[in-house]
Design a protein around this motif. Structure first.
Motif, PDB file in Angstrom:
ATOM      1  N   THR A  22       2.378   7.036 -11.096  1.00 19.63           N
ATOM      2  CA  THR A  22       1.894   5.713 -10.709  1.00 19.63           C
ATOM      3  C   THR A  22       2.936   5.071  -9.816  1.00 19.63           C
ATOM      4  OG1 THR A  22       0.997   3.620 -11.564  1.00 19.63           O
ATOM      5  CG2 THR A  22       2.826   4.603 -12.789  1.00 19.63           C
ATOM      6  N   PHE A  23       2.802   3.797  -9.556  1.00 17.59           N
ATOM      7  CA  PHE A  23       3.794   3.108  -8.747  1.00 17.59           C
ATOM      8  C   PHE A  23       3.990   1.691  -9.244  1.00 17.59           C
ATOM      9  CE2 PHE A  23      -0.207   2.208  -6.722  1.00 17.59           C
ATOM     10  CZ  PHE A  23      -0.107   0.916  -6.256  1.00 17.59           C
ATOM     11  N   VAL A  24       5.084   1.103  -8.840  1.00 17.51           N
ATOM     12  CA  VAL A  24       5.442  -0.255  -9.250  1.00 17.51           C
ATOM     13  C   VAL A  24       4.720  -1.228  -8.331  1.00 17.51           C
ATOM     14  CG1 VAL A  24       7.355  -1.866  -9.530  1.00 17.51           C
ATOM     15  CG2 VAL A  24       7.679   0.550 -10.073  1.00 17.51           C
ATOM     16  N   ILE A  25       4.058  -2.230  -8.923  1.00 22.48           N
ATOM     17  CA  ILE A  25       3.303  -3.191  -8.126  1.00 22.48           C
ATOM     18  C   ILE A  25       4.204  -4.305  -7.604  1.00 22.48           C
ATOM     19  CG2 ILE A  25       1.449  -4.884  -8.147  1.00 22.48           C
ATOM     20  CD1 ILE A  25      -0.014  -3.151 -10.147  1.00 22.48           C
ATOM     21  N   ASP A  65      -2.911   7.871   1.513  1.00 20.78           N
ATOM     22  CA  ASP A  65      -3.026   7.558   2.939  1.00 20.78           C
ATOM     23  C   ASP A  65      -2.562   6.123   3.208  1.00 20.78           C
ATOM     24  OD1 ASP A  65      -6.177   6.112   3.344  1.00 20.78           O
ATOM     25  OD2 ASP A  65      -5.424   6.848   1.436  1.00 20.78           O
ATOM     26  N   PRO A  66      -2.033   5.863   4.389  1.00 20.67           N
ATOM     27  CA  PRO A  66      -1.510   4.528   4.721  1.00 20.67           C
ATOM     28  C   PRO A  66      -2.577   3.441   4.705  1.00 20.67           C
ATOM     29  CG  PRO A  66      -0.760   6.145   6.325  1.00 20.67           C
ATOM     30  CD  PRO A  66      -1.756   6.825   5.434  1.00 20.67           C
ATOM     31  N   TYR A  67      -3.823   3.771   5.041  1.00 22.62           N
ATOM     32  CA  TYR A  67      -4.882   2.761   5.077  1.00 22.62           C
ATOM     33  C   TYR A  67      -5.137   2.172   3.687  1.00 22.62           C
ATOM     34  CZ  TYR A  67      -9.314   0.496   6.108  1.00 22.62           C
ATOM     35  OH  TYR A  67     -10.318  -0.429   6.243  1.00 22.62           O
ATOM     36  N   SER A  68      -5.211   3.024   2.678  1.00 27.89           N
ATOM     37  CA  SER A  68      -5.411   2.539   1.303  1.00 27.89           C
ATOM     38  C   SER A  68      -4.239   1.672   0.860  1.00 27.89           C
ATOM     39  CB  SER A  68      -5.568   3.710   0.339  1.00 27.89           C
ATOM     40  OG  SER A  68      -6.689   4.459   0.661  1.00 27.89           O
ATOM     41  N   PHE A  69      -3.053   2.083   1.231  1.00 23.87           N
ATOM     42  CA  PHE A  69      -1.858   1.322   0.887  1.00 23.87           C
ATOM     43  C   PHE A  69      -1.896  -0.061   1.540  1.00 23.87           C
ATOM     44  CE2 PHE A  69       2.737   0.414   1.662  1.00 23.87           C
ATOM     45  CZ  PHE A  69       3.084   0.223   0.335  1.00 23.87           C
ATOM     46  N   MET A  70      -2.330  -0.130   2.804  1.00 24.12           N
ATOM     47  CA  MET A  70      -2.433  -1.405   3.508  1.00 24.12           C
ATOM     48  C   MET A  70      -3.474  -2.309   2.835  1.00 24.12           C
ATOM     49  SD  MET A  70      -3.367  -2.079   7.499  1.00 24.12           S
ATOM     50  CE  MET A  70      -5.092  -1.694   7.230  1.00 24.12           C
ATOM     51  N   LEU A  71      -4.623  -1.744   2.466  1.00 22.32           N
ATOM     52  CA  LEU A  71      -5.659  -2.531   1.787  1.00 22.32           C
ATOM     53  C   LEU A  71      -5.164  -3.083   0.453  1.00 22.32           C
ATOM     54  CD1 LEU A  71      -8.927  -0.485   2.377  1.00 22.32           C
ATOM     55  CD2 LEU A  71      -8.348  -2.712   3.301  1.00 22.32           C
ATOM     56  N   ASN A  73      -2.082  -3.785  -0.376  1.00 22.84           N
ATOM     57  CA  ASN A  73      -1.129  -4.865  -0.118  1.00 22.84           C
ATOM     58  C   ASN A  73      -1.844  -6.154   0.270  1.00 22.84           C
ATOM     59  OD1 ASN A  73       1.265  -3.645  -0.801  1.00 22.84           O
ATOM     60  ND2 ASN A  73       1.569  -2.769   1.230  1.00 22.84           N
ATOM     61  N   LYS A  74      -2.932  -6.055   1.040  1.00 20.93           N
ATOM     62  CA  LYS A  74      -3.716  -7.246   1.405  1.00 20.93           C
ATOM     63  C   LYS A  74      -4.313  -7.883   0.157  1.00 20.93           C
ATOM     64  CE  LYS A  74      -3.563  -7.154   5.964  1.00 20.93           C
ATOM     65  NZ  LYS A  74      -2.936  -8.180   6.742  1.00 20.93           N
ATOM     66  N   LEU A  75      -4.871  -7.056  -0.736  1.00 21.08           N
ATOM     67  CA  LEU A  75      -5.442  -7.582  -1.978  1.00 21.08           C
ATOM     68  C   LEU A  75      -4.367  -8.228  -2.848  1.00 21.08           C
ATOM     69  CD1 LEU A  75      -7.975  -4.797  -2.953  1.00 21.08           C
ATOM     70  CD2 LEU A  75      -8.495  -7.158  -2.315  1.00 21.08           C
ATOM     71  N   LYS A  76      -3.194  -7.625  -2.891  1.00 20.43           N
ATOM     72  CA  LYS A  76      -2.102  -8.172  -3.685  1.00 20.43           C
ATOM     73  C   LYS A  76      -1.669  -9.532  -3.142  1.00 20.43           C
ATOM     74  CE  LYS A  76       1.900  -6.125  -3.623  1.00 20.43           C
ATOM     75  NZ  LYS A  76       3.016  -5.214  -3.847  1.00 20.43           N
ATOM     76  N   GLU A  77      -1.579  -9.666  -1.814  1.00 18.48           N
ATOM     77  CA  GLU A  77      -1.229 -10.951  -1.202  1.00 18.48           C
ATOM     78  C   GLU A  77      -2.275 -12.008  -1.539  1.00 18.48           C
ATOM     79  OE1 GLU A  77      -0.808 -10.305   2.987  1.00 18.48           O
ATOM     80  OE2 GLU A  77       0.897  -8.944   2.719  1.00 18.48           O
ATOM     81  N   LYS A  78      -3.544 -11.622  -1.491  1.00 18.30           N
ATOM     82  CA  LYS A  78      -4.627 -12.558  -1.819  1.00 18.30           C
ATOM     83  C   LYS A  78      -4.527 -12.997  -3.282  1.00 18.30           C
ATOM     84  CE  LYS A  78      -9.636 -12.915  -1.560  1.00 18.30           C
ATOM     85  NZ  LYS A  78     -10.879 -12.233  -1.210  1.00 18.30           N
TER      86      LYS A  78
END
Length: 105
Positions: A22-25, A65-71, A73-78
Motif C-alpha cells: 500500500t502507500f502512505v496517504i 500509472d501516473p494518470y491514476s496517481f494524478m487523479l 491527488n486531485k481527490l485528496k486536495e478536494k
C-alpha cells in the motif's frame, strides 16, 4: 519511531500476519503518532509498516500509472478543502449560548 512521508510505498502487516502493499496517504500524524495508509483508509502504528524494497530506489509510485496517481491527488486536495471548510463552519457557529439572568430588585 519510523517516520514515513506522503506517497511512500510501504508494506502493511495486519494482526493476522497478512502483508499488503500500500502507500502512505498523508504521512505521520504528529499528535497521535499514527500513519494514514491507503489500505482500507486505516491509521496504523508505524511498527506495522516497513518501506517497500522498490521504494529504496526512489522510483516507486503508489499507483501503476501516473494518470491514476494524478487523479488520486486531485481527490485528496478536494477532500482536504472540504475538511477545512467544515472546520471553519463549525468554529464559526460553535459559541455557547449565554443564559440571561433576571434582574434582582
Amino acid at each position: 519511531m519510523k517516520n514515513f512521508k506522503e506517497n511512500d510505498v510501504v508494506i502493511y502487516t495486519d494482526e493476522e500476519g497478512k502483508h499488503f502493499d500500500t502507500f502512505v496517504i498523508f504521512g505521520n500524524d504528529i499528535d497521535t503518532g499514527l500513519v494514514h495508509i491507503n489500505h482500507a483508509n486505516l491509521k496504523v502504528s508505524p511498527i506495522f509498516l516497513e518501506l517497500h524494497p522498490s521504494a529504496f530506489s526512489g522510483n516507486a509510485m503508489p499507483f501503476a500509472d501516473p494518470y491514476s496517481f494524478m487523479l488520486f491527488n486531485k481527490l485528496k486536495e478536494k477532500y482536504e478543502q472540504k475538511t477545512e471548510e467544515t472546520i471553519e463552519a463549525v468554529t464559526l457557529y460553535d459559541e455557547p449560548k449565554k443564559t440571561m439572568l433576571a434582574k434582582a430588585s
